[in-house]
Design a protein around this motif. Structure first.
Motif, PDB file in Angstrom:
ATOM      1  N   UNK A 126       0.403  -1.145  -0.015  1.00 38.29           N
ATOM      2  CA  UNK A 126      -0.128  -0.214   0.041  1.00 38.29           C
ATOM      3  C   UNK A 126       1.033   1.402   0.175  1.00 38.29           C
ATOM      4  N   UNK A 127       0.667   1.909  -1.045  1.00 39.80           N
ATOM      5  CA  UNK A 127       1.471   3.350  -1.580  1.00 39.80           C
ATOM      6  C   UNK A 127       1.446   4.626   0.075  1.00 39.80           C
ATOM      7  N   UNK A 128       2.108   4.822   0.189  1.00 40.26           N
ATOM      8  CA  UNK A 128       1.967   6.112   1.258  1.00 40.26           C
ATOM      9  C   UNK A 128       1.205   6.791   0.747  1.00 40.26           C
ATOM     10  N   UNK A 129       0.248   7.566  -0.806  1.00 40.11           N
ATOM     11  CA  UNK A 129      -0.118   8.526  -1.321  1.00 40.11           C
ATOM     12  C   UNK A 129      -0.464   7.647  -2.002  1.00 40.11           C
ATOM     13  N   UNK A 130      -2.315   7.712  -2.080  1.00 39.82           N
ATOM     14  CA  UNK A 130      -2.764   7.196  -2.924  1.00 39.82           C
ATOM     15  C   UNK A 130      -4.055   7.595  -3.526  1.00 39.82           C
ATOM     16  N   UNK A 131      -4.787   7.546  -4.982  1.00 38.95           N
ATOM     17  CA  UNK A 131      -5.663   7.809  -5.323  1.00 38.95           C
ATOM     18  C   UNK A 131      -6.886   7.014  -5.417  1.00 38.95           C
ATOM     19  N   UNK A 132      -8.548   7.573  -5.257  1.00 45.11           N
ATOM     20  CA  UNK A 132      -9.284   6.297  -5.705  1.00 45.11           C
ATOM     21  C   UNK A 132      -9.076   4.866  -6.930  1.00 45.11           C
ATOM     22  N   UNK A 133      -9.410   3.782  -6.645  1.00 50.04           N
ATOM     23  CA  UNK A 133      -9.669   3.444  -7.989  1.00 50.04           C
ATOM     24  C   UNK A 133     -10.002   3.448  -9.467  1.00 50.04           C
ATOM     25  N   UNK A 134     -11.028   4.652  -8.960  1.00 51.15           N
ATOM     26  CA  UNK A 134     -12.004   4.607 -10.224  1.00 51.15           C
ATOM     27  C   UNK A 134     -11.256   5.876 -10.629  1.00 51.15           C
ATOM     28  N   UNK A 135     -10.151   6.986 -10.186  1.00 51.13           N
ATOM     29  CA  UNK A 135      -9.455   7.829 -11.038  1.00 51.13           C
ATOM     30  C   UNK A 135      -8.331   8.079 -11.802  1.00 51.13           C
ATOM     31  N   UNK A 136      -7.998   6.177 -11.674  1.00 52.15           N
ATOM     32  CA  UNK A 136      -7.159   5.697 -13.024  1.00 52.15           C
ATOM     33  C   UNK A 136      -7.792   5.229 -13.534  1.00 52.15           C
ATOM     34  N   UNK A 137      -8.922   4.587 -13.346  1.00 57.64           N
ATOM     35  CA  UNK A 137      -9.594   3.883 -14.881  1.00 57.64           C
ATOM     36  C   UNK A 137     -10.629   4.846 -15.786  1.00 57.64           C
ATOM     37  N   UNK A 138     -10.227   6.252 -15.005  1.00 57.75           N
ATOM     38  CA  UNK A 138     -11.204   7.310 -15.095  1.00 57.75           C
ATOM     39  C   UNK A 138     -10.836   8.036 -16.495  1.00 57.75           C
ATOM     40  N   UNK A 139      -8.878   8.065 -16.005  1.00 58.57           N
ATOM     41  CA  UNK A 139      -8.089   8.474 -17.305  1.00 58.57           C
ATOM     42  C   UNK A 139      -7.938   7.723 -18.000  1.00 58.57           C
ATOM     43  N   UNK A 140      -7.931   6.450 -18.199  1.00 58.64           N
ATOM     44  CA  UNK A 140      -7.524   5.831 -18.989  1.00 58.64           C
ATOM     45  C   UNK A 140      -8.089   5.116 -20.159  1.00 58.64           C
ATOM     46  N   UNK A 141      -9.522   5.234 -20.192  1.00 54.47           N
ATOM     47  CA  UNK A 141     -11.136   5.494 -20.943  1.00 54.47           C
ATOM     48  C   UNK A 141     -10.303   7.496 -21.490  1.00 54.47           C
ATOM     49  N   UNK A 142     -10.259   8.327 -20.543  1.00 55.34           N
ATOM     50  CA  UNK A 142     -10.378   9.691 -20.923  1.00 55.34           C
ATOM     51  C   UNK A 142      -9.157   9.747 -22.437  1.00 55.34           C
ATOM     52  N   UNK A 143      -7.697   9.368 -21.841  1.00 54.95           N
ATOM     53  CA  UNK A 143      -7.150   9.005 -22.659  1.00 54.95           C
ATOM     54  C   UNK A 143      -7.560   8.341 -24.431  1.00 54.95           C
ATOM     55  N   UNK A 144      -8.092   7.113 -23.673  1.00 58.89           N
ATOM     56  CA  UNK A 144      -7.657   6.297 -25.241  1.00 58.89           C
ATOM     57  C   UNK A 144      -9.488   7.584 -26.450  1.00 58.89           C
ATOM     58  N   UNK A 145     -10.020   8.676 -25.329  1.00 55.29           N
ATOM     59  CA  UNK A 145     -11.297   8.739 -26.670  1.00 55.29           C
ATOM     60  C   UNK A 145     -10.164  10.083 -27.099  1.00 55.29           C
TER      61      UNK A 145
END
Length: 208
Positions: A126-145
């Motif tokens: 577990x990293x000392x700083x992390x964001x909710x998993x939904x954020x990188x998933x959203x960014x993957x879809x946004x990058x593909x768009x």
């Protein structure tokens, strides 16, 4: 609206209309300074990315050397400059911008995918700083768009440039993967080439 869309120097025209000749000259200087700063920043960052990849064995290791007197990754800068010159000669500026956007967001998409994969690994710490998993998933879809949009809207105009980009990705990506494979780097011929290149560079002096 149609006039703005058809005009490349919108800022210069606006400066001339609002402030006259001096405003046009001032904004011209600002645009040139901004472009120069962007180019220098890209050379600074991209060359050191190449050097770091060489140190990690992801690209040919000869690119890891630093010019001692200038404290710059000379070979990485030369490679970066060569690639930029080649692309500038074989395509137009508009096509180059479109393909750069495509490749950049492809890179970002892979980074976000890596975050998702590392997060889903069972043994991952577990990293000392992390964001909710939904954020990188959203960014993957946004990058593909953002990858798809410029290609689908301009592919008819820059078809040859798009194919060249895909060919380079298809050729360079396996090379990077091979450089990270121990079975490949342990081959006698690869070791021999690497050692000879290192000796040639070190014999010149001034590199570390």
């Amino acid at each position: 609206s149609s006039g703005i869309n058809a005009e490349y120097g919108v800022a210069l025209d606006l400066g001339y209309i609002a402030f006259g000749r001096y405003g046009e000259v001032f904004l011209t200087v600002c645009v040139v300074a901004s472009c120069l700063a962007t180019i220098l920043a890209m050379v600074l960052c991209n060359s050191r990315l190449i050097q770091s990849a060489a140190r990690d064995g992801q690209v040919p290791r000869v690119l890891r050397f630093t010019w001692i007197s200038r404290q710059t990754p000379l070979f990485a800068i030369l490679l970066h400059g060569l690639v930029c010159c080649v692309f500038s000669l074989i395509t137009t500026l508009d096509a180059l911008v479109t393909m750069t956007v495509f490749v950049s967001w492809l890179f970002y998409a892979f980074c976000f995918v890596a975050v998702v994969v590392l997060r889903l690994r069972k043994n991952a710490k577990k990293p000392s700083f992390y964001v909710p998993l939904v954020l990188p998933v959203f960014l993957v879809l946004f990058s593909i768009l953002l990858m798809i949009c410029p290609v689908t809207t301009t592919i008819g105009n820059y078809r040859s440039s798009f194919y060249i980009t895909l060919i380079l990705l298809a050729v360079l990506t396996p090379i990077s993967v091979l450089c990270t494979m121990k079975r490949f780097t342990d081959l006698a011929i690869i070791k021999d080439i690497t050692v000879k290149l290192d000796r040639i560079v070190e014999s010149r002096g001034g590199f570390v």
